[in-house]
Motif scaffolding. Structure first.
Motif, PDB file in Angstrom:
ATOM      1  N   ARG A  14       0.826  -1.219   0.000  1.00 48.24           N
ATOM      2  CA  ARG A  14       0.000   0.000   0.000  1.00 48.24           C
ATOM      3  C   ARG A  14       0.855   1.261   0.000  1.00 48.24           C
ATOM      4  N   ALA A  16       0.476   5.105   1.424  1.00 50.64           N
ATOM      5  CA  ALA A  16      -0.387   5.714   2.445  1.00 50.64           C
ATOM      6  C   ALA A  16       0.021   7.152   2.765  1.00 50.64           C
ATOM      7  N   PRO A  17      -0.162   8.054   1.801  1.00 51.70           N
ATOM      8  CA  PRO A  17       0.252   9.441   2.068  1.00 51.70           C
ATOM      9  C   PRO A  17      -0.617  10.123   3.119  1.00 51.70           C
ATOM     10  N   SER A  18       0.017  10.982   3.899  1.00 51.51           N
ATOM     11  CA  SER A  18      -0.705  11.835   4.845  1.00 51.51           C
ATOM     12  C   SER A  18      -0.812  13.225   4.226  1.00 51.51           C
ATOM     13  N   GLU A  50      -4.350   9.037   4.400  1.00 48.88           N
ATOM     14  CA  GLU A  50      -4.376   9.058   5.867  1.00 48.88           C
ATOM     15  C   GLU A  50      -4.683  10.477   6.350  1.00 48.88           C
ATOM     16  N   TYR A 191      -3.731   7.591  14.683  1.00 49.41           N
ATOM     17  CA  TYR A 191      -2.972   6.847  13.675  1.00 49.41           C
ATOM     18  C   TYR A 191      -2.812   5.353  13.974  1.00 49.41           C
ATOM     19  N   VAL A 195      -4.512   2.676  11.349  1.00 43.70           N
ATOM     20  CA  VAL A 195      -3.636   2.014  10.393  1.00 43.70           C
ATOM     21  C   VAL A 195      -3.734   0.483  10.535  1.00 43.70           C
ATOM     22  N   ARG A 209       7.487   1.377   4.844  1.00 47.04           N
ATOM     23  CA  ARG A 209       7.370   2.769   5.261  1.00 47.04           C
ATOM     24  C   ARG A 209       8.680   3.245   5.868  1.00 47.04           C
ATOM     25  N   LEU A 213       8.990   5.057  11.745  1.00 45.60           N
ATOM     26  CA  LEU A 213       7.792   4.383  12.260  1.00 45.60           C
ATOM     27  C   LEU A 213       8.091   3.002  12.851  1.00 45.60           C
TER      28      LEU A 213
HETATM   29  N1  GLU Z   1       0.847   8.221   6.466  1.00 43.48           N
HETATM   30  C1  GLU Z   1       2.185   7.994   6.934  1.00 43.48           C
HETATM   31  C2  GLU Z   1       3.146   8.937   6.196  1.00 43.48           C
HETATM   32  O1  GLU Z   1       2.780   9.536   5.212  1.00 43.48           O
HETATM   33  C3  GLU Z   1       2.631   6.568   6.717  1.00 43.48           C
HETATM   34  C4  GLU Z   1       2.045   5.662   7.722  1.00 43.48           C
HETATM   35  C5  GLU Z   1       2.299   4.211   7.470  1.00 43.48           C
HETATM   36  O2  GLU Z   1       2.872   3.864   6.435  1.00 43.48           O
HETATM   37  O3  GLU Z   1       1.905   3.421   8.314  1.00 43.48           O
HETATM   38  O4  GLU Z   1       4.257   9.081   6.652  1.00 43.48           O
END
Ligand code: GLU
Length: 318
Positions: A14, A16-18, A50, A191, A195, A209, A213
């Motif tokens: 996936r 998953a942009p914030s 996100e 978050y 997630v 990622r 994280l």
């Molecule tokens: N949305 C987060 C970001 O843009 C990534 C979170 C994830 O991959 O769990 O840094």
């Protein structure tokens, strides 16, 4: 003629942009690696926005993130899935955590926590939760309305997982991470909860990622366990840093993808830089994500962070 049945790949990755701001070079590099990891196994890619970090989310940034990905040549098979449309699922998961005795209402403010914190904690993290509200048990009164968040009770047993890049990663959840919020004040999912619920519901089998994280992964693994969900595999890739060795930020010059796009820089140049900096190719030259699929391998990826200076990058890639 003999036909050979090829089993469909079960890999699901996936992006998953914030949308809390513009996506930058560091995001592009992480997206590329997440995309390549899934595509190189013949897997599917999902896009998830996100957008639950409400005060920080910028409405324009959702559209821009989608355009940036398209511009880079990173496609997806499903989505965009929008987190703010999934609050019911998060609420159900929260209910299960509360019933399992693993979530408690916490009325502490940031400054309460900072004032009470004495134990060491990881550099980039906020202070360890000192445990003020932990005595709460199911059946006890819940504080008034918006005065609390739900906090997850971590176990005191060390936990580990195998990271695709870093190998065995071990943490002591209670001593190093502490109990963590799974909602904001007012009850909306935070978050860590969102997630996990999403990755499980979307059938994600691999999460790629940034390595900022890593400690979140240990937290999330605890949520997977209590919710009875199967965790995905994880690969945490090094962040892109500024020349001063700090996480990429405005002071390191303009590294927004939208700026490079507006300046007429070819997306293949960005991908070429990302691939070379990650160790996937020996020489930096323009390339598309598709052209990299066959040569992607986790064993080729560099583990050290890469540094970048916005102005120099622009000058060198014009
Ligand atoms: N949305 C987060 C970001 O843009 C990534 C979170 C994830 O991959 O769990 O840094």
């Amino acid at each position: 003629m003999k036909t050979i049945a090829v089993a469909p790949s079960t890999t699901v990755g996936r992006l998953a942009p914030s949308p809390t701001g513009a996506q930058h070079l560091g995001n592009a590099r992480t997206f590329l690696l997440a995309w390549l990891s899934a595509r190189s196994r013949g897997g599917r890619v999902l896009l998830r926005i996100e957008d639950i970090d409400s005060p920080r989310v910028k409405p324009w940034a959702v559209r821009q993130a989608v355009e940036d990905l398209q511009w880079l040549g990173l496609d997806w098979d499903e989505g965009p899935v929008i987190q703010t449309e999934r609050s019911e699922m998060y609420a159900k998961a929260l209910e299960r955590l509360i019933e399992a005795g693993r979530a408690y209402p916490c009325v502490c403010t940031r400054s309460d926590i900072a004032a009470a914190a004495s134990a060491p904690h990881l550099d980039h993290e906020s202070p360890l939760y000192p445990g003020t509200c932990t005595p709460w048990r199911l059946g006890d009164a819940v504080p008034a309305d918006d005065s609390y968040c739900w906090r997850f009770r971590v176990t005191a047993t060390p936990d580990s997982f195998r990271d695709r890049l870093r190998g065995e990663c071990r943490f002591d959840p209670l001593a190093e991470l502490g109990d963590f919020p799974i909602t904001r004040k007012g009850g909306a999912a935070a978050y860590q909860l969102a997630v996990v619920v999403d990755d499980a519901a979307m059938g994600v089998t691999e999460v790629v990622r940034g390595d900022d994280l890593l400690s979140s992964t240990i937290r999330q693994l605890q949520l997977y366990a209590v919710l009875g969900l199967e965790p995905p595999e994880f690969g945490h890739v090094p962040l892109v840093l500024g020349p001063d060795g700090r996480r990429l930020a405005k002071r390191h010059g303009d590294t927004r993808l939208s700026t490079f796009r507006a300046a007429g820089i070819a997306p293949e140049r960005i991908i070429g830089w990302a691939a070379a900096s990650a160790g996937l190719v020996d020489r930096e030259e323009p390339v598309t994500p598709r052209e990299l699929v066959d040569q992607f391998s986790w064993s080729r990826l560099r583990r050290d962070p890469v540094t970048v200076d916005g102005e120099r990058f622009l000058a060198e890639h014009r």
